[in-house]
Design an enzyme around this catalytic site. Structure first.
Site, PDB file in Angstrom:
ATOM      1  N   GLU A  41      80.046  39.543  40.369  1.00 36.76           N
ATOM      2  CA  GLU A  41      78.707  40.122  40.498  1.00 36.76           C
ATOM      3  C   GLU A  41      77.719  39.720  39.402  1.00 36.76           C
ATOM      4  O   GLU A  41      77.383  40.521  38.526  1.00 36.76           O
ATOM      5  CB  GLU A  41      78.775  41.651  40.546  1.00 36.76           C
ATOM      6  CG  GLU A  41      79.510  42.183  41.754  1.00 36.76           C
ATOM      7  CD  GLU A  41      79.373  43.692  41.911  1.00 36.76           C
ATOM      8  OE1 GLU A  41      78.750  44.326  41.040  1.00 36.76           O
ATOM      9  OE2 GLU A  41      79.883  44.226  42.900  1.00 36.76           O
ATOM     10  N   GLU A  86      85.085  43.705  47.645  1.00 32.93           N
ATOM     11  CA  GLU A  86      84.984  45.122  47.270  1.00 32.93           C
ATOM     12  C   GLU A  86      84.227  45.871  48.362  1.00 32.93           C
ATOM     13  O   GLU A  86      83.212  45.369  48.857  1.00 32.93           O
ATOM     14  CB  GLU A  86      84.203  45.323  45.955  1.00 32.93           C
ATOM     15  CG  GLU A  86      84.948  44.953  44.709  1.00 32.93           C
ATOM     16  CD  GLU A  86      84.122  45.180  43.432  1.00 32.93           C
ATOM     17  OE1 GLU A  86      83.218  46.037  43.425  1.00 32.93           O
ATOM     18  OE2 GLU A  86      84.401  44.470  42.447  1.00 32.93           O
TER      19      GLU A  86
HETATM   20  C1  FCB Z   1      80.818  47.173  41.680  1.00 30.36           C
HETATM   21  C2  FCB Z   1      81.721  46.729  40.550  1.00 30.36           C
HETATM   22  C3  FCB Z   1      82.985  47.523  40.430  1.00 30.36           C
HETATM   23  C4  FCB Z   1      82.780  48.990  40.702  1.00 30.36           C
HETATM   24  C5  FCB Z   1      81.993  49.189  41.971  1.00 30.36           C
HETATM   25  C6  FCB Z   1      81.778  50.639  42.327  1.00 30.36           C
HETATM   26  O1  FCB Z   1      79.505  46.798  41.418  1.00 30.36           O
HETATM   27  O2  FCB Z   1      82.067  45.379  40.718  1.00 30.36           O
HETATM   28  O3  FCB Z   1      83.531  47.292  39.173  1.00 30.36           O
HETATM   29  O4  FCB Z   1      82.205  49.612  39.636  1.00 30.36           O
HETATM   30  O5  FCB Z   1      80.758  48.541  41.884  1.00 30.36           O
END
Ligand code: FCB
Length: 459
Positions: free
Chosen positions: A176, A361
């Site tokens: 990210e 994620e």
């Molecule tokens: C993302 C991050 C991860 C976590 C989630 C909720 O942006 O990559 O580490 O904090 O959000």
């Protein structure tokens, strides 16, 4: 825009293609703790947490989930859920305390054991090299605003490639970019807490892309292009169509692509988007000869971190995006929009054609229900339903990683936000699977979105 060819091997709605990779994700700083163990150096997040006023109620990552000491138990837990893959990150200062120079054997040993531990349990280890915990010594030299950090990350990748080798097939240099740079150096809400100009911040983004490129090159040179896959893990700003009207879809697609292009065009098209470049006037990064070629050596897959979304319509709100009031909101206030996992992979496929995609994620912070976390269960169920539709349409999404395996240190929110499918009691470190974990285990076993009599509906 045409989408990929329909897939014929997919027997029914909610089913996933054979070999679909079911995983869960964590990151070093959020779970490891042991912040000074075995010679580990200080990270910028250690410093940020230890500075009053930065993190909710002064919480720190000093102990977190104590995963550094409990990794075996955690791997057993993953195996008991039937996970096929585990996405974790390495702590840079555990390997190079100052971000440069000779690697610390004890740090490398830890990840060595973790990788073997995954493999012994039939879990594919998927390695993120940088998930935000930068050695403070590099931060002291301007961190991501300094081009040298990108080179240093190439060296770290080399160390890892040599020690871990082909036991890891999926490598993700960066997690990210927007959160690293926008939150850390512009909004100041993440480490290192700086508030810099647009110009510097854009230079920082370029450095992050360069770091990805240096690390990719090191991994590919040492391990061989055909032996591994290198992915770029991104959290694009997601805009979805308000309806399935073709005009709404086209407007959402165009808006999404415009927002994501700054990060994704350099990687998949070898150049920054021309219109955006012009729009930023003097606030564009300095690009040295050869850098765009290095960055433009395409990743093997796109990793998407997706949590919430906004909507847009060609006929409403002056064609400006908005958040739907009727959408359920998580404890973070994030608007739950499950079809994000249908539209975003599709838009990315059409625009950048990355070949393979993974949802690296996806998840939600909810305290509600405690161990009977039916909201989280329904969140996963509905998002995976959308993802199955994308697969049915032929979008090559090869796997999904739930965020997160267990409750952990949620950055500036400390331990006040729980994202885990496994509950962690931070006093005793006892782990207890929630209802969502049990449901996820069933889904993995059946390779499909299993139904669950849960009354929660997301509009
Ligand atoms: C993302 C991050 C991860 C976590 C989630 C909720 O942006 O990559 O580490 O904090 O959000």
């Amino acid at each position: 825009m045409p989408s990929a060819q329909p897939r014929t091997s997919n027997p029914g709605p909610g089913d996933f293609p054979q070999g679909f990779l079911w995983g869960a994700a964590t990151s070093s700083f959020q779970i490891e703790g042991a912040w000074q163990a075995d010679g580990k150096g200080e990270s910028n997040w250690d410093r940020f947490c230890h500075t009053p006023g930065n993190v909710f109620e002064g919480h720190t990552g000093d102990v977190a989930c104590d995963h550094y000491n409990r990794w075996k138990e955690d791997l057993d837990l993953m195996a008991s859920l039937g996970l096929k893959a585990y996405r974790f990150s390495v702590s840079w200062p555990r390997i190079q305390p100052t971000g440069r120079g000779k690697a610390l054997e004890k740090g490398l040993d830890f990840y060595d054991r973790l990788v073997d531990g995954c493999l012994e349990r039939g879990i594919e280890p998927c390695l993120t090299i940088f998930h935000w915990d930068l050695p403070q010594a590099l931060e002291d030299h301007d961190g991501w605003l300094n081009r040298d950090t990108a080179k240093a990350m190439g060296d770290l990748a080399e160390i890892l490639a040599q020690r871990i080798g082909k036991r890891v097939r999926k490598w993700m240099p960066i997690n990210e970019g927007p959160c690293i740079v926008d939150n850390g150096y512009q909004r100041g809400v993440f480490a290192p807490g700086r508030k810099e100009s647009d110009k510097l911040v854009r230079q920082g983004k370029h450095t992050v892309l360069l770091a990805h490129a240096h690390a990719s090159r090191a991994l590919r040179d040492i391990l061989g292009r055909d032996a591994i896959e290198v992915g770029f893990v991104h959290n694009p700003w997601p805009t979805l169509p308000a309806t399935t009207d073709p005009e709404d879809i086209e407007l959402a697609r165009a808006t999404f692509v415009r927002d994501a292009a700054w990060w994704l065009d350099p990687l998949w098209k070898g150049a920054y988007p021309a219109e955006e470049w012009a729009r930023h006037g003097a606030d564009v990064p300095e690009v040295l000869p050869g850098e765009m070629e290095l960055i433009g050596d395409k990743p093997d897959f796109l990793g998407l971190n997706l949590y919430f979304a906004q909507r847009i319509s060609a006929s409403q709100n002056d064609r400006q995006p908005w958040r739907r009031e009727e959408a359920l909101k998580t404890d973070f206030g994030w608007h739950v929009e499950p079809d994000i996992l249908y539209w975003v992979p599709k838009f990315c496929q059409d625009e950048w054609n990355p070949g393979s995609q993974y949802v690296t994620e996806n998840g939600c912070a909810w305290e509600i229900g405690g161990l009977d976390d039916r909201h989280r269960l329904a969140y996963y169920r509905e998002h995976l339903r959308s993802l199955a539709r994308a697969c049915e349409d032929g979008v090559p999404v090869k796997g999904y990683f739930a965020w997160s395996l267990m409750d952990n240190f949620e950055w500036a929110s400390g331990y006040s936000k729980r994202f885990g499918m496994v509950h962690v009691d931070f006093q005793t470190q006892v782990r207890t699977p929630k209802a969502s974990a049990k449901w996820y285990a069933d889904a993995i076993r059946e390779n499909r979105v299993v139904d669950a009599a849960m009354e929660i509906q997301f509009p």
